[in-house]
Scaffold this motif. Structure first.
Motif, PDB file in Angstrom:
ATOM      1  N   GLY A 225      15.542  30.844   4.314  1.00  0.00           N
ATOM      2  CA  GLY A 225      16.368  31.816   3.618  1.00  0.00           C
ATOM      3  C   GLY A 225      16.432  33.122   4.376  1.00  0.00           C
ATOM      4  N   ARG A 240      25.812  35.776   0.462  1.00  0.00           N
ATOM      5  CA  ARG A 240      25.203  34.535  -0.030  1.00  0.00           C
ATOM      6  C   ARG A 240      26.241  33.424  -0.188  1.00  0.00           C
ATOM      7  N   ARG A 248      18.701  29.909   1.477  1.00  0.00           N
ATOM      8  CA  ARG A 248      18.622  30.787   0.315  1.00  0.00           C
ATOM      9  C   ARG A 248      18.908  32.235   0.709  1.00  0.00           C
TER      10      ARG A 248
END
Length: 386
Positions: A225, A240, A248
């Motif tokens: 992430g 995102r 992530r």
């Protein structure tokens, strides 16, 4: 009769507030099903150590490790040796190594998740990009050797030496090509560290974001992430949505985390937050509600914490660590309010008085009378008397 405390205000006046009844928060030692959550933990300084500016850090290891166990009680992983722990602001490499080693060992004992920062801050002789790579390699190797997940932190050395986005790619391509397990990439904005202005090769955030996304897409299999601390909910939502599947976004937005973790129905953020070390019980209650798809309770649990977090992280944001340590002292998690590098002096009396008031309002003081006693002693020592 409800106890009260008199606190100084920013306008030079005083206000009297009632101490709220402590809340008995439900423990939740297991991780959460719907979100991954890390709290970036601070270090407690040894109150008898020579923690003056520029001196090697002297850490109260008992209190520091006990605080991490407190986070584990609420199902939070620990993001270790990050800026919350005063990396680049008093915590030297010898103390960093000991902190990561001890904390990783304790996390294994508790079956808890830990990820630790690897950067280049142990070197003061780096003159070129090869030196940056070598410094990263040393710290990444140490973190991996301790059994912790790696957080690849932003490098002040790289920010100073890089002349283009290609220089960033060269360094990060090399490091990500060598890591043993998927890492977390950390993009720390200049609000948290002015030395990192223009990271990824541009002061234009959209341009820097394209460089960052290109790196993530090229190494998606090696990236668990990304942790983004730009304090822009709009930017985070866009980023995102553009990340490769399986990568992530760990929010580092201490101003907007409730809405970002909640998500928009299509995408959501996970969490790697300094704020979570200050609001761990409330964060736990909110995440537990989210696991039950109880959005109303989730919102209700986090709403009182947001004014506290926004105050603690107010500009100059890089001094937020002072508020985190102050709250830990008020809550009884450490014997004194002292910090490595003497950073306890980095916030004003009215600022910390307001911190007390907001923590009290959110019912995050486990023993309000103890907290008030300590607050009064600190005010008196500071010369803040009515």
């Amino acid at each position: 009769m409800t106890s009260t405390i008199h606190l100084p205000t920013a306008d030079g006046d005083w206000t009297e507030i009632p101490l709220r009844e402590p809340r008995r928060w439900k423990e939740h030692p297991q991780p959460y099903a719907s979100r991954v959550a890390f709290a970036a933990a601070h270090v407690a300084a040894d109150p008898l150590g020579d923690n003056t500016p520029g001196a090697p850090a002297t850490v109260d290891w008992d209190s520091t490790l006990a605080f991490r166990r407190e986070l584990f009680r609420y199902g939070l992983g620990v993001a270790e040796a990050m800026d919350t722990a005063q990396r680049n602001m008093g915590l030297d490499w010898a103390a960093v190594r000991e902190l990561i080693r001890r904390s990783a060992e304790q996390a294994r004992d508790f079956g808890a998740r830990i990820a630790s920062g690897a950067g280049t801050d142990h070197r003061d002789d780096i003159a070129d990009l090869d030196g940056v790579v070598a410094a990263y390699e040393e710290q990444v190797g140490f973190v991996e050797g301790c059994g912790s997940q790696v957080i690849v932190m932003a490098s002040r050395h790289l920010a100073r030496l890089a002349r283009s986005a290609d220089d960033y790619r060269r360094v990060y391509d090399t490091i990500l090509g060598q890591v043993a397990e998927p890492v977390i990439l950390h993009w720390l904005g200049e609000a948290f560290d002015p030395n990192l202005a223009g990271y990824w090769g541009s002061t234009d955030v959209p341009t820097a974001t394209e460089t960052f996304l290109g790196l993530v897409r090229a190494h998606a299999a090696k990236i668990d992430g990304v942790k983004v601390s730009l304090l822009s909910a709009e930017h985070e939502r866009g980023l995102r949505a553009a990340l490769p599947d399986g990568v992530r976004l760990y929010t580092g937005d201490d101003f907007n985390y409730p809405e970002l973790i909640r998500g928009d129905g299509e995408h959501h953020s996970d969490a790697l937050l300094g704020a979570f070390s200050a609001i761990a019980p409330a964060a736990s209650a909110a995440l537990a509600a989210l696991d039950e798809d109880d959005l109303a309770t989730y919102d209700e649990e986090l709403a009182p914490t947001l004014p506290l977090s926004r105050h603690v992280f107010a500009a100059p944001t890089f001094y937020y660590k002072t508020g985190i340590a102050f709250l830990a002292w008020l809550a009884g998690h450490q014997p004194g309010f002292s910090m490595v590098g003497g950073l306890q002096s980095a916030r004003s009396v009215p600022h910390l008085a307001r911190t007390f008031a907001l923590a009290n309002e959110a019912r995050l003081l486990p023993d309000p009378e103890l907290a008030a006693h300590r607050m009064r002693l600190w005010l008196e020592a500071a010369g803040a008397v009515r």
